[in-house]
Design a protein around this motif. Structure first.
Motif, PDB file in Angstrom:
ATOM      1  N   ARG A  72       0.843  -1.185   0.000  1.00 34.35           N
ATOM      2  CA  ARG A  72       0.000   0.000   0.000  1.00 34.35           C
ATOM      3  C   ARG A  72       0.881   1.237   0.000  1.00 34.35           C
ATOM      4  NH1 ARG A  72      -4.149   2.480   4.546  1.00 34.35           N
ATOM      5  NH2 ARG A  72      -5.707   3.286   3.076  1.00 34.35           N
ATOM      6  N   LEU A  73       0.811   1.995  -1.078  1.00 34.55           N
ATOM      7  CA  LEU A  73       1.557   3.230  -1.185  1.00 34.55           C
ATOM      8  C   LEU A  73       0.728   4.389  -0.660  1.00 34.55           C
ATOM      9  CD1 LEU A  73       3.080   2.893  -4.779  1.00 34.55           C
ATOM     10  CD2 LEU A  73       3.919   1.955  -2.614  1.00 34.55           C
ATOM     11  N   SER A  74       1.394   5.338  -0.042  1.00 38.83           N
ATOM     12  CA  SER A  74       0.747   6.543   0.446  1.00 38.83           C
ATOM     13  C   SER A  74       1.430   7.761  -0.140  1.00 38.83           C
ATOM     14  CB  SER A  74       0.807   6.617   1.974  1.00 38.83           C
ATOM     15  OG  SER A  74       0.111   5.542   2.571  1.00 38.83           O
ATOM     16  N   CYS A  75       0.671   8.818  -0.320  1.00 37.51           N
ATOM     17  CA  CYS A  75       1.198  10.087  -0.794  1.00 37.51           C
ATOM     18  C   CYS A  75       0.606  11.189   0.058  1.00 37.51           C
ATOM     19  CB  CYS A  75       0.849  10.298  -2.271  1.00 37.51           C
ATOM     20  SG  CYS A  75       1.270  11.932  -2.919  1.00 37.51           S
ATOM     21  N   ALA A  76       1.446  11.848   0.824  1.00 37.52           N
ATOM     22  CA  ALA A  76       1.018  12.936   1.692  1.00 37.52           C
ATOM     23  C   ALA A  76       1.251  14.270   0.997  1.00 37.52           C
ATOM     24  CB  ALA A  76       1.774  12.885   3.011  1.00 37.52           C
ATOM     25  N   ALA A  77       0.221  15.102   0.947  1.00 36.09           N
ATOM     26  CA  ALA A  77       0.286  16.391   0.269  1.00 36.09           C
ATOM     27  C   ALA A  77       0.250  17.535   1.268  1.00 36.09           C
ATOM     28  CB  ALA A  77      -0.868  16.531  -0.715  1.00 36.09           C
ATOM     29  N   SER A  78       0.935  18.615   0.916  1.00 28.82           N
ATOM     30  CA  SER A  78       0.911  19.818   1.723  1.00 28.82           C
ATOM     31  C   SER A  78       1.092  21.034   0.818  1.00 28.82           C
ATOM     32  CB  SER A  78       1.999  19.793   2.795  1.00 28.82           C
ATOM     33  OG  SER A  78       3.294  19.736   2.208  1.00 28.82           O
ATOM     34  N   GLY A  79       0.690  22.202   1.299  1.00 27.23           N
ATOM     35  CA  GLY A  79       0.912  23.440   0.577  1.00 27.23           C
ATOM     36  C   GLY A  79      -0.162  23.841  -0.417  1.00 27.23           C
ATOM     37  N   GLY A  80      -1.257  23.127  -0.455  1.00 32.03           N
ATOM     38  CA  GLY A  80      -2.334  23.438  -1.375  1.00 32.03           C
ATOM     39  C   GLY A  80      -3.673  22.955  -0.847  1.00 32.03           C
ATOM     40  N   THR A  81      -4.695  23.196  -1.628  1.00 30.15           N
ATOM     41  CA  THR A  81      -6.028  22.722  -1.282  1.00 30.15           C
ATOM     42  C   THR A  81      -6.200  21.343  -1.893  1.00 30.15           C
ATOM     43  OG1 THR A  81      -6.842  25.006  -1.285  1.00 30.15           O
ATOM     44  CG2 THR A  81      -8.478  23.241  -1.305  1.00 30.15           C
ATOM     45  N   PHE A  82      -5.914  20.342  -1.105  1.00 33.50           N
ATOM     46  CA  PHE A  82      -5.855  18.970  -1.591  1.00 33.50           C
ATOM     47  C   PHE A  82      -7.145  18.536  -2.273  1.00 33.50           C
ATOM     48  CE2 PHE A  82      -6.307  14.359  -0.792  1.00 33.50           C
ATOM     49  CZ  PHE A  82      -5.199  13.912  -1.471  1.00 33.50           C
ATOM     50  N   SER A  83      -8.274  18.947  -1.715  1.00 34.77           N
ATOM     51  CA  SER A  83      -9.563  18.504  -2.238  1.00 34.77           C
ATOM     52  C   SER A  83      -9.904  19.107  -3.598  1.00 34.77           C
ATOM     53  CB  SER A  83     -10.681  18.822  -1.240  1.00 34.77           C
ATOM     54  OG  SER A  83     -10.798  20.216  -1.029  1.00 34.77           O
ATOM     55  N   ARG A  84      -9.103  20.033  -4.083  1.00 33.24           N
ATOM     56  CA  ARG A  84      -9.317  20.634  -5.394  1.00 33.24           C
ATOM     57  C   ARG A  84      -8.244  20.213  -6.403  1.00 33.24           C
ATOM     58  NH1 ARG A  84     -13.399  20.750  -3.496  1.00 33.24           N
ATOM     59  NH2 ARG A  84     -14.869  22.473  -3.180  1.00 33.24           N
ATOM     60  N   TYR A  85      -7.615  19.093  -6.158  1.00 29.20           N
ATOM     61  CA  TYR A  85      -6.647  18.521  -7.084  1.00 29.20           C
ATOM     62  C   TYR A  85      -7.068  17.117  -7.461  1.00 29.20           C
ATOM     63  CZ  TYR A  85      -3.263  22.249  -6.162  1.00 29.20           C
ATOM     64  OH  TYR A  85      -2.622  23.455  -6.066  1.00 29.20           O
ATOM     65  N   VAL A  86      -7.048  16.850  -8.751  1.00 30.48           N
ATOM     66  CA  VAL A  86      -7.083  15.471  -9.207  1.00 30.48           C
ATOM     67  C   VAL A  86      -5.740  14.851  -8.838  1.00 30.48           C
ATOM     68  CG1 VAL A  86      -7.065  13.987 -11.251  1.00 30.48           C
ATOM     69  CG2 VAL A  86      -8.745  15.831 -11.053  1.00 30.48           C
ATOM     70  N   MET A  87      -5.779  13.658  -8.301  1.00 29.94           N
ATOM     71  CA  MET A  87      -4.560  12.981  -7.883  1.00 29.94           C
ATOM     72  C   MET A  87      -4.330  11.739  -8.732  1.00 29.94           C
ATOM     73  SD  MET A  87      -3.453  14.953  -5.518  1.00 29.94           S
ATOM     74  CE  MET A  87      -2.087  13.930  -4.965  1.00 29.94           C
ATOM     75  N   GLY A  88      -3.078  11.484  -9.016  1.00 25.94           N
ATOM     76  CA  GLY A  88      -2.748  10.336  -9.843  1.00 25.94           C
ATOM     77  C   GLY A  88      -1.500   9.624  -9.382  1.00 25.94           C
ATOM     78  N   TRP A  89      -1.372   8.398  -9.848  1.00 26.19           N
ATOM     79  CA  TRP A  89      -0.161   7.601  -9.649  1.00 26.19           C
ATOM     80  C   TRP A  89       0.398   7.211 -11.013  1.00 26.19           C
ATOM     81  CZ3 TRP A  89       2.349   6.776  -5.148  1.00 26.19           C
ATOM     82  CH2 TRP A  89       1.644   6.949  -3.957  1.00 26.19           C
ATOM     83  N   PHE A  90       1.694   7.370 -11.159  1.00 22.63           N
ATOM     84  CA  PHE A  90       2.421   6.963 -12.348  1.00 22.63           C
ATOM     85  C   PHE A  90       3.582   6.084 -11.924  1.00 22.63           C
ATOM     86  CE2 PHE A  90       0.096  10.681 -13.471  1.00 22.63           C
ATOM     87  CZ  PHE A  90      -0.166  10.608 -14.832  1.00 22.63           C
ATOM     88  N   ARG A  91       4.153   5.367 -12.871  1.00 24.62           N
ATOM     89  CA  ARG A  91       5.317   4.560 -12.557  1.00 24.62           C
ATOM     90  C   ARG A  91       6.295   4.578 -13.714  1.00 24.62           C
ATOM     91  NH1 ARG A  91       2.711  -1.589 -12.706  1.00 24.62           N
ATOM     92  NH2 ARG A  91       2.797  -1.871 -14.992  1.00 24.62           N
ATOM     93  N   GLN A  92       7.552   4.334 -13.393  1.00 22.35           N
ATOM     94  CA  GLN A  92       8.585   4.273 -14.408  1.00 22.35           C
ATOM     95  C   GLN A  92       9.588   3.192 -14.035  1.00 22.35           C
ATOM     96  OE1 GLN A  92      10.762   7.924 -15.198  1.00 22.35           O
ATOM     97  NE2 GLN A  92      11.074   7.279 -17.319  1.00 22.35           N
ATOM     98  N   ALA A  93       9.736   2.237 -14.926  1.00 22.37           N
ATOM     99  CA  ALA A  93      10.704   1.169 -14.761  1.00 22.37           C
ATOM    100  C   ALA A  93      11.978   1.534 -15.508  1.00 22.37           C
ATOM    101  CB  ALA A  93      10.134  -0.145 -15.283  1.00 22.37           C
ATOM    102  N   PRO A  94      13.107   0.957 -15.121  1.00 17.99           N
ATOM    103  CA  PRO A  94      14.361   1.252 -15.817  1.00 17.99           C
ATOM    104  C   PRO A  94      14.265   0.988 -17.312  1.00 17.99           C
ATOM    105  CG  PRO A  94      14.797   0.083 -13.789  1.00 17.99           C
ATOM    106  CD  PRO A  94      13.307   0.050 -13.988  1.00 17.99           C
TER     107      PRO A  94
END
Length: 124
Positions: A19-41
Motif C-alpha cells: 500500500r503506497l501513500s502520498c502525503a500532500a501539503s501546501g495546497g487545497t488537496f480537495s481541489r486537485y485530481v490525484m494520480g499515480w504513475f510509474r517508471q521502470a528502468p
C-alpha cells in the motif's frame, strides 16, 4: 506550491501486496485530481491510476485493473494506492502527482506537481 511525499514502497514477492501513500501539503488537496504513475528502468513513465476531487471517479490503466485500487482521504491530505497480486513487471519507481484540474486525466503533462517517487520491487 504543493509538496508531495510518497511512502510505502519496498520489496515484495510475486502475488504479494503493498500500500503506497502520498502525503500532500501546501495546497487545497480537495481541489486537485490525484494520480499515480510509474517508471521502470529503460521504460517511459506510464499512467497507473487517478482519482477525482471527492474520490467518486477513478481511472486505471488496463494492466492494473482489478489488482490496484486508488483512494483518497481529503481530511488527511493523503492519496493511496493499494496494490495486490503484484507481478515482477510491476517493478518500478512509483510517483504521486497532483493536477490543477476538475477533470480527471491520465496524461502526465496535465499534472502540475510530482513527488520524488517510492521504489516497488517485485521478486519472481
Amino acid at each position: 506550491q504543493v509538496q508531495l511525499v510518497e511512502s510505502g514502497g519496498g520489496l515484495v514477492q510475486t502475488g504479494g501486496s503493498l500500500r503506497l501513500s502520498c502525503a500532500a501539503s501546501g495546497g487545497t488537496f480537495s481541489r486537485y485530481v490525484m494520480g499515480w504513475f510509474r517508471q521502470a528502468p529503460g521504460k517511459e513513465r506510464e499512467f497507473v491510476a487517478a482519482i477525482s476531487w471527492r474520490g467518486r471517479i477513478t481511472s486505471y490503466a488496463d494492466f492494473v485493473k482489478g489488482r490496484f485500487t486508488i483512494s483518497r482521504d481529503n481530511a488527511k491530505n493523503t492519496v493511496y494506492l493499494q496494490m495486490n497480486s503484484l507481478k515482477p513487471e510491476d517493478t518500478a519507481n512509483y510517483y504521486c502527482a497532483a493536477a490543477k484540474t476538475s477533470v480527471i486525466t491520465t496524461t502526465g503533462v496535465q499534472y502540475d506537481y510530482w513527488g520524488q517517487g517510492t521504489q516497488v520491487t517485485v521478486s519472481s
